[in-house]
Structures are given as C-alpha cells and as structure tokens.
Design an enzyme around this catalytic site. Structure first.
Site, PDB file in Angstrom:
ATOM      1  N   ALA A   1      41.401  82.162-106.539  1.00 23.09           N
ATOM      2  CA  ALA A   1      42.251  82.330-105.362  1.00 23.09           C
ATOM      3  C   ALA A   1      41.411  82.605-104.119  1.00 23.09           C
ATOM      4  O   ALA A   1      41.568  81.946-103.086  1.00 23.09           O
ATOM      5  CB  ALA A   1      43.253  83.452-105.594  1.00 23.09           C
TER       6      ALA A   1
ATOM      7  N   SER B   1      40.490  81.904-126.796  1.00 25.92           N
ATOM      8  CA  SER B   1      41.461  81.117-126.041  1.00 25.92           C
ATOM      9  C   SER B   1      42.767  80.900-126.802  1.00 25.92           C
ATOM     10  O   SER B   1      42.787  80.634-128.006  1.00 25.92           O
ATOM     11  CB  SER B   1      40.864  79.749-125.700  1.00 25.92           C
ATOM     12  OG  SER B   1      41.865  78.891-125.198  1.00 25.92           O
TER      13      SER B   1
ATOM     14  N   ARG C   1      53.075  84.627-125.225  1.00 26.65           N
ATOM     15  CA  ARG C   1      52.108  85.661-125.586  1.00 26.65           C
ATOM     16  C   ARG C   1      52.752  86.992-125.936  1.00 26.65           C
ATOM     17  O   ARG C   1      52.302  87.680-126.851  1.00 26.65           O
ATOM     18  CB  ARG C   1      51.115  85.848-124.429  1.00 26.65           C
ATOM     19  CG  ARG C   1      50.211  84.655-124.240  1.00 26.65           C
ATOM     20  CD  ARG C   1      49.342  84.811-123.008  1.00 26.65           C
ATOM     21  NE  ARG C   1      48.368  83.722-122.940  1.00 26.65           N
ATOM     22  CZ  ARG C   1      47.489  83.576-121.949  1.00 26.65           C
ATOM     23  NH1 ARG C   1      47.474  84.444-120.952  1.00 26.65           N
ATOM     24  NH2 ARG C   1      46.643  82.570-121.956  1.00 26.65           N
TER      25      ARG C   1
ATOM     26  N   HIS D   1      45.128  91.830-121.228  1.00 25.87           N
ATOM     27  CA  HIS D   1      44.468  90.657-120.679  1.00 25.87           C
ATOM     28  C   HIS D   1      44.743  90.453-119.192  1.00 25.87           C
ATOM     29  O   HIS D   1      43.828  90.316-118.396  1.00 25.87           O
ATOM     30  CB  HIS D   1      44.925  89.429-121.463  1.00 25.87           C
ATOM     31  CG  HIS D   1      44.377  88.136-120.977  1.00 25.87           C
ATOM     32  ND1 HIS D   1      43.028  87.911-120.825  1.00 25.87           N
ATOM     33  CD2 HIS D   1      44.982  86.982-120.606  1.00 25.87           C
ATOM     34  CE1 HIS D   1      42.835  86.681-120.371  1.00 25.87           C
ATOM     35  NE2 HIS D   1      44.006  86.106-120.227  1.00 25.87           N
TER      36      HIS D   1
ATOM     37  N   GLU E   1      46.032  86.874-108.846  1.00 24.67           N
ATOM     38  CA  GLU E   1      46.522  87.938-109.714  1.00 24.67           C
ATOM     39  C   GLU E   1      46.773  89.235-108.966  1.00 24.67           C
ATOM     40  O   GLU E   1      47.515  90.099-109.451  1.00 24.67           O
ATOM     41  CB  GLU E   1      45.533  88.185-110.860  1.00 24.67           C
ATOM     42  CG  GLU E   1      46.075  89.083-111.954  1.00 24.67           C
ATOM     43  CD  GLU E   1      45.100  89.341-113.081  1.00 24.67           C
ATOM     44  OE1 GLU E   1      45.448  90.084-114.022  1.00 24.67           O
ATOM     45  OE2 GLU E   1      43.973  88.795-113.042  1.00 24.67           O
TER      46      GLU E   1
END
Length: 676
Positions: free
Chosen positions: A65, A305, A352, A427, A451
């Site tokens: 970002a 991953s 998740r 995470h 984020e």
C-alpha cells in the site's frame, strides 16, 4: 474529552466505555453500485500538474500500500517523503505473503465476475464490511494484475503462456494469481521498482531506518510527523500538506504471530491518541495453516501458504489413542478428514476463521497431533499423499516446492514423505483506523491505506485479498481520492516553531527519557510475552465475557508494572533496539485493552470474533444483525485524573467512546453464513 454528547455504555461492557454520537461515511456515493466508483472519481476535483509540484505528501510505510501510493503520487508530480523503519523498502512485511492475489479476471471460465468477487468478500467478512468499499475493491482488482504484469511480476503461467489461477478459501472459483509461494515478494519488488524510479526522478525522498513516533496535528489537521532516526537516535520533525499511514497491522500484540518481529501499531496508535478513530479492533484473523508452536523459546511463528489447502487434505486421527502413531501407519478408515466431513461443499477450502476454529475443536477433543507443548498437542495434519499420487511429485514440487523446502528446514521433517503438521496462528487484523470512502480518517488530512485501515474485510479476510487491497489502495484508490483534498491547496505553511509542532516533539522526547529513566528489573520482551499470553488466552480464537473482563484487569495491572519496573538498556542518541521495543510494547498494551473492550461489547460471533455465548447448535458463529450490524469506531479519551497506577500522565487511558456506523446492505442479503 470529546465535544460530542456521550452516555454510559451498556451490555457486557457496561462500565468500560461511553457511547457517543453515531458516525457516518459522508463520502460514500449513492446510486447503482457498479457506477459509484466511476462517478466518484469524476466528481473528485483535479489538481493542476503545475500545482502538484507545490504540494507535499508524507507516506509512512513501504509495503504494497505505502510503496505503491508513494510511487504513484510521485509519478503524478507531488513532493513525496517516504518513511520506513527497515533498511530497505523491500523489507516491508508484504514480502512475506506467499499464496497469491485475487482478481476477477475469470480466466478459468468458471463463473467468476466482479460481482461474485464482491459477494464472496462480503460473505467471507460475515456481513460486517461496507458494500461500496468492497465493490470498488473487486472492480479495480483486474487493473492490479495488468499493472503488475507490465512491471514484470513473474506470475505463474499455464502451458500455453496464459496467467494461471488457483483457488483459495471461501470461494468456489479460481481467481488467485500467484508466483509460486513468493507472491508478496514479487509484487513488492514491482512496487519497489516503481518507487525507486521516482526516487531517481527526484519526486520521492526515502527515509530508511526511521520510525514515526508522533503525528503532528495543527488546528485539527494532520500536517506532519515526528520520527526517530533508528541509527543515530536523532529526533526529526517532518512537515507536509497531507499524511498517509500505510504502516500495516497490529497482530504482534499477541507476541507470537506470523508478522515480522518489527511489525507494530505505533504509527496508527499515536494517530488514534490524536483523534483518529480505531475501528473494529477486536477483529483478528487466525490463519489455519501455520507451523505449530514448538516451545516457549519462540518469538514468532511461520506461515505456510493457504494455497496448500488446494491440494493438501487436512485430517486428524479418529481415535485419540492413535495420536502418537506415525501418520503413515494410520489406515484411511481411521482418519477424520473433518473439514470435508463437516463442510462437503467447500471442504478444505472453507474460510480461514472456520478452518481455524475447527482445528482448535479437534485438538480440544484430544485428537491433536505432534509433540506435546505444555501438556497439549496443538497440531493437525496437512497431507499431500493423494496429490503426489494423483499429480506426481514433480508437479507438486513445481507448485509448492519452496514452501515444502521451508517446512523441511524449520521442522526437520520431509513433507513429501510424511504429512505436514499445522495449527492456527495470529496472522492479519481486519480492524484498523476508521476511514471514509476516500480513505481519510476522522482527522482531516490523515489518510490510511492497506492493513492499517479497517475498510474492506469486515470480520474476516478471505485469503489472497490482503495483497489485493494493498495494491488497490496504493495504485488506484488513494491517488484518486487524495487529490480532492489536495485541490484545496496551497495550504498555510507551518514551521517547526509552531506550538503544536513543538509540543509533538517535546512529548516524544519526554516519553523516550521516561523509558530510559525507569531502570527497573524486567526486560521489555518479558512484558510483551506476558501481554501476548493474556491476549491469546482470553482474546484469541474464542472469547467469553468473564475471560475478557479478566484480561482487561490483567492488562491494566501489567501496564502499571511496566511503567514502574521496565528496564530499557542503552542511550537515546544511538542505535537502541531495547528503546524501540519499549515504545512499541507500551502502545500494544493500550491497544490490547481496547481490543478486549471491543470484543466484550460485541456479544455476537462473526468471522474472526467468536464469542462462546453466541453460537449455533452445531458450534458455528451466530451473528445478531439487529444489534451489531455496525462498525465500532472508538475514540481515544485520555485520563486526566491523578495517576492510580504510577505511570506517566500521557500513558493513562480514560473510558473510550464508541461511535457506531450503521452498515446498510442494498445489494447483498444479510444471512447466516454457510459453507456446507
């Protein structure tokens, strides 16, 4: 204290917060959702190219970002200063992302579209995100891939040369572009090259090994930062017309996480203390596919991953007595492929939050695998035996080889021969500074990207969407919204003698001197580890009213002890990592308390926030849309009373004020999530 009218908060968190006036996103456009972003870009004012050279922008952070935003605004002609605490922009934590980046290209012809990506993201976030923001994210996703291919990012390709795609959790199409298990690294190199091009052109100046320690706010408007040169210890004042924070998330409040050890909340938290609302801080993502904790010696965890869930099968023994056995000796009929059993439609590719919670449930039942750590087995198997048999080992190596190599180096086990062991770990955080549709915070002139803001993921982020949001904000959203603010320039010039600037600098110097003068008996890391234990135990994968109240008391006690008994070695005018960590941990302690208050107030389960008191008969998350369909935007209130804990006045916290932003859904029906 806020000027808004407040009243005591109610519910589980009564006595811990005040409720203020509602907040609204006044920049959000109306009309057909597919036309909103195009119309908004046109409605935003332009800045004459000649005037751009007269306007200055500070960008904190050089991840996807921040790096993309600085490069793009430099390309547009603004005077940009870029700050990062690493020695190179290429060491930003975005480099650690592995699995891929989402985009609605529909290359597989399997029914994907911009609307489906929008819908999957809203549903995956458990209906706690904004429709307009998420649709914009889906809309610009295709542009990101074109941009990165033009930069030379080596995405995986099919035999015929076309870009390849794979699936990620929470979706039933293949929309994830990837570069083996190094997608974040390759994307960051692309953004880094764009940034360095502007450095060479003279539009961007980079400040390596600099940490933002304070936001300068003049008459309610962000006008600069106070930063510390981490090598020399020098405190520096940097002024600009606008400030952009792209400093990442705060997962390290849990101490053990997949984040880089340097990842912290200080830039965002100092802005929060100056008036920027912190939104939904309790929304933490627990990633299901991490290497389990091996002992108390660890300082971080390693992510494997999520892409591995495409071909790997997750299971535990059906019988607890088999948990000691070599997994290769456990016959098929004695294995519980629990995600495939519980969620037959999505199987191992559930989102998740669901995969993490079920892994915890299996271990809580006594069917966890691997060595015991503190008397408990915390692990489940991720098995590639079927994939190797079906595809052949060379094909598996081509898709996942670097991930398998990393696992083997860390654990000493060969995942080609025996199943990997995985367990959930902290995470990503969906919470962050509150922003409007233009990505501007509640402080005028302070914009927040990636984020560090809360805007796109609701209560749970789908895999491969972090890179998508970071690059969308940096390349396409922020440069098209910040210009409407900058069109009001030129702005009044501010110099270092201004009282607000001098006060910001003085507060940083006093804080540093305070850390060095305490000279207690406990290390900074010992406090951080204890805070992390509290957060994981009571505000981690499952939260309860009693547990959260206990956590708040423990954090307050720990923070009081910190300010009286921490030992910070070294001096201020030199490289001093102990001093760096002290500032970060002090901010984590304040953030941790707010996270627990936010979780205590939200007596529902949604996404990554699971309240044990709110679940369905079969243990799934149970939302309460009639009460909690809002963004929780928290305002910081300092404690102006006499110190009760021995800490300095600027380290005390009053009751935070909750401002609710109602979530209204026009294009997606809010309903209970189901992946079965």
């Amino acid at each position: 204290m806020t000027d808004h009218q407040t009243r005591p908060g109610s519910g589980d968190a009564e006595g811990y917060f005040l409720e203020g006036t509602p907040v609204a996103d006044t920049k959000a456009p109306a009309g057909p959702i597919a036309e909103r972003w195009t119309k908004h870009q046109f409605d935003n004012r332009l800045v004459n190219p000649a005037n751009r050279r007269k306007l200055s922008v500070i960008v904190v952070g050089t991840g996807l970002a921040g790096g993309a935003a600085a490069a793009t605004m430099g390309e547009q002609g603004y005077e940009v200063k870029s700050f990062f605490y690493q020695d190179s922009p290429r060491r930003a934590h975005s480099i650690a992302a592995q699995g891929g980046i989402n985009a609605a290209k529909n290359y597989k012809g399997d029914g994907d579209s911009v609307y489906r990506l929008f819908y999957d993201t809203v549903k995956g976030g458990d209906y706690r995100s904004r429709e307009s923001n998420v649709y914009r994210l889906a809309e610009v996703s295709a542009n990101i891939i074109d941009q990165c291919v033009a930069q030379g990012v080596p995405f995986a390709r099919e035999y015929g040369g076309l870009l390849d795609n794979r699936s990620f959790g929470g979706v039933q199409v293949s929309r994830t572009f990837y570069a083996r298990g190094q997608t974040g690294q390759q994307l960051l190199i692309g953004a880094y090259q764009a940034l360095e091009r502007q450095v060479a052109a003279g539009t961007v100046t980079t400040y390596s090994r600099h940490e933002m320690l304070e936001l300068i706010v003049v008459d309610g408007t962000a006008r600069g930062i106070i930063a510390r040169d981490l090598v020399t210890g020098e405190i520096e004042t940097h002024l600009a017309d606008v400030v952009v924070l792209a400093s990442g998330g705060y997962g390290n409040v849990f101490f053990l996480s997949t984040n880089a050890m340097g990842s912290n909340v200080t830039a965002s938290w100092r802005a929060h203390r100056k008036g920027a609302y912190m939104a939904n801080p309790c929304y933490t993502q627990i990633h299901p596919t991490c290497i389990p904790v091996s002992g108390s010696h660890q300082s971080k965890l390693t992510l494997m991953s999520e892409s591995l869930r495409n071909d790997g099968r997750i299971w535990v023994p059906k019988n607890a007595a088999d948990c000691d056995k070599d997994p290769r000796e456990i016959p098929e009929e004695d294995r519980d492929y629990y995600l495939e059993r519980i969620y037959p439609s999505f199987g191992n590719l559930v989102p998740r939050d669901i995969a993490s919670r079920q892994a915890k449930n299996m271990c809580d039942e006594g069917r966890g695998v691997g060595p015991e750590v503190e008397g408990v087995r915390r692990g489940v198997y991720l098995d590639f035996a079927d994939a190797i048999q079906r595809m052949g080992r060379p094909a598996v190596e081509a898709k996942y080889g670097n991930l398998f190599d990393m696992y083997a180096r860390i654990t000493g086990e060969d995942p080609y021969e025996t199943p990997m062991r995985i367990y959930p770990a902290v995470h990503y955080v969906m919470g962050g500074l509150w922003v409007d549709y233009d990505l501007q915070s509640s402080i005028k002139g302070l914009f927040v990207a990636g984020e560090a803001n809360f805007s796109d993921h609701g209560a749970n982020r789908l895999g491969a969407s972090a890179l998508m949001q970071g690059l969308a904000d940096g390349y396409f959203v922020l440069p098209n919204t910040i210009r409407d603010y900058l069109a009001d320039g030129p702005f009044e010039k501010i110099d270092e003698s201004h009282p607000a600037v001098a006060e910001a600098r003085r507060s940083v110097e006093e804080r540093i001197n305070r850390f060095l003068s305490i000279n207690g008996t406990r290390s900074v890391d010992s406090y951080h580890r204890e805070l992390g234990n509290i957060m994981w135990e009571f505000c981690g994968m499952e939260r309860t009213e009693d547990g959260l109240k206990k956590a708040i008391d423990l954090i307050r006690t720990l923070r009081a002890d910190f300010w009286n008994n921490v030992k910070v070695l070294g001096a201020a005018d030199t490289l001093n990592q102990s001093l760096e960590r002290a500032g970060r941990v002090a901010d984590f302690m304040e953030l941790g308390e707010l996270m627990c208050i936010d979780a205590l107030n939200r007596r529902e389960s949604c996404g990554g926030h699971f309240r044990a008191e709110s679940q369905t008969e079969d243990g799934e998350a149970l939302r309460h849309d009639d009460e909690y369909a809002y963004v929780a935007a928290w305002e910081f209130v300092p404690d102006t009373s006499e110190s009760a804990d021995g800490g300095p006045a600027d380290a005390r916290m009053g009751m935070p004020i909750l401002h609710k932003e109602d979530l209204v859904y026009e294009f997606v029906e809010m309903k209970q999530r189901s992946y079965k």
